[in-house]
Design an enzyme around this catalytic site. Structure first.
Site, PDB file in Angstrom:
ATOM      1  N   ALA A  95       0.632  -1.274   0.197  1.00 60.18           N
ATOM      2  CA  ALA A  95      -0.053  -0.027   0.012  1.00 60.18           C
ATOM      3  C   ALA A  95       0.831   1.197  -0.066  1.00 60.18           C
ATOM      4  CB  ALA A  95      -0.953  -0.047   1.276  1.00 60.18           C
ATOM      5  N   LYS A  96       2.129   0.975   0.540  1.00 61.75           N
ATOM      6  CA  LYS A  96       2.916   2.297   0.325  1.00 61.75           C
ATOM      7  C   LYS A  96       2.528   3.657   1.015  1.00 61.75           C
ATOM      8  CE  LYS A  96       5.783   0.165  -2.834  1.00 61.75           C
ATOM      9  NZ  LYS A  96       5.240  -1.084  -3.105  1.00 61.75           N
ATOM     10  N   ARG A  97       1.931   3.387   2.307  1.00 56.99           N
ATOM     11  CA  ARG A  97       1.002   4.411   2.924  1.00 56.99           C
ATOM     12  C   ARG A  97       2.237   5.020   3.669  1.00 56.99           C
ATOM     13  NH1 ARG A  97      -2.579   2.784  -0.217  1.00 56.99           N
ATOM     14  NH2 ARG A  97      -4.599   2.622   0.539  1.00 56.99           N
TER      15      ARG A  97
END
Lengths: 277, 277
Positions: A95-97
């Site tokens: 998700a690369k949050r």
């Protein structure tokens, strides 16, 4: 799933393969499009076919969000399906949050709780915003942060290799500084791309014991052999991801059989490398 | 919305206020919880009350994702509601996304197209993965990337201030390098936190003409006056965000009237600063 359970799973399956569920609706086999939820049907078949050979699944959230609410329902069903097999696989939200503390807390709730509709084991996080963007995820017991260190794409060179006055590259600083954040090898992994396998020597100097999630083998050109040569540690310490190379290896009605064979081939190669650790 | 339209809107409303829709369901007024979709009802009232004084709205996706599919339906309804007023406001997805090219392309579709269920004008992006993580968003005409440069949180100091051998800090490199990526002031903005207002002098040396999205005024302690002193340019060049200071200023049945008054006060102060540019 905790670290020891993950290691046990790797030993049992003689595999450290992560299957990337980048389930692009425009690339899945045509015959599935007549189903009510083609993406879920596709994922279910891929999981069924590859589960004996894979220890982790990594849905890439972008490919679900791009289909709107409908896409997220496909993802929810996929995670529920995987959750029934949770002794058999580690579930990663790619998700690369990452945001300020009060916001990361909400992302953690989204990915790690029933309220958020997803119950992943781990999430990928971009490190740019520093410590307070990471820590709220670790308030959830037995959940993991997988922090971007060195990525496999061309743009990695724009910032990740920049050296400070002491010659420390940004990705090396991410690897070392994040270990000072009240984290441990029990809840922190790093994303390290396979496309520069020789870099794993430097990475292992800074993070000898942590698990590394390795994208970039296959479609992006990285070599499994090279990654293992420099990256394996005594507990294995690697989860090597393959997405397109497995899930889109074939688009006929036999796609699941071909995916199974591709996963089996990778597992077989992995089992050889595991013998030498 | 393109740059000239945004500038026209700022001139017309004499405001560069962005209202952050961090609509945490645990913080909205209790009486709304009896509604079928409390978060959407809350957002609608806040938008109705503040629209005369605000030029932009910035839903923070974490606060919707944390309620699962239901939360994303609230967001979809909010965006559809805003889209009916799109001449009157700029719509920002505060999402902090960014991934390899083929994945960012999917995130762009998620945020900028009907297929993705959202039709924002702009999205916030983390720069760690470099050029190819940013460019797919700019393939959509009249859409914007708002790249994190200097954030307002404590963790900003972990990496963003690290200087290279020439004394260039990472956030300064993000500001300069991203301008070489076939981007322009017509499609690229930067996030620059208000908590270190004196830094805006350095920022304006590198990005004199770009719009800056400025969080951190209000609850996080930044001063609007200081930000304007160092950050305004001849086209205004700022969107200053306030979230909690407006939307949660009151939690009684009069919450929207209080939010309106808070927004009006900020707009009034902004109009004074706009007179001097």
């Amino acid at each position: 799933m905790n670290r020891q359970e993950l290691i046990n799973l790797i030993n049992k399956k003689q595999s450290f393969l992560c299957v990337g569920l980048d389930s692009d609706i425009t690339k899945i086999p045509q015959h599935l499009l007549k189903e009510e939820d083609p993406v879920f049907e596709f994922n279910k078949s891929i999981i069924e076919a590859t589960l004996p050979f894979a220890v982790a699944y990594k849905p890439n959230l972008a490919f679900y969000e791009s289909n709107g609410i409908k896409g997220l329902i496909s993802l929810k069903k996929t995670i529920e399906y995987l959750a029934n097999k949770r002794q058999e696989c580690f579930m990663i939200a790619d998700a690369k949050r990452g945001d300020i503390g009060n916001t990361s807390k909400q992302y953690a709730k989204a990915m790690f709780s029933k309220e958020g509709d997803f119950d992943f084991d781990a999430i990928t996080i971009a490190p740019y915003m520093g410590k307070d963007s990471v820590m709220p995820f670790l308030d959830f017991p037995n959940k993991w942060v997988i922090l971007l260190a060195l990525t496999s794409n061309e743009g990695a060179s724009d910032f990740q290799y920049i050296e400070d006055r002491n010659g420390t590259a940004l990705f090396e600083r991410v690897l070392s500084v994040s270990q000072q954040w009240n984290t441990s090898k029990e809840n922190l992994m790093f994303v390290c791309g396979a496309t520069k396998a020789e870099k794993f020597t430097d990475i292992r100097k800074i993070a000898p014991e942590h698990f590394l999630l390795v994208p970039g083998v296959g479609a992006q050109g990285g070599s499994l052999k090279e990654v293992c040569k420099y990256g394996l540690n005594k507990d294995c310490g690697l989860l090597v991801n393959s997405s397109r190379g497995i899930i889109f290896a074939d688009t006929s009605e036999d796609f699941d059989k071909v995916a199974k064979e591709k996963a089996r081939q990778i597992q077989e190669e992995m089992s050889l490398y595991l013998k030498n650790i």
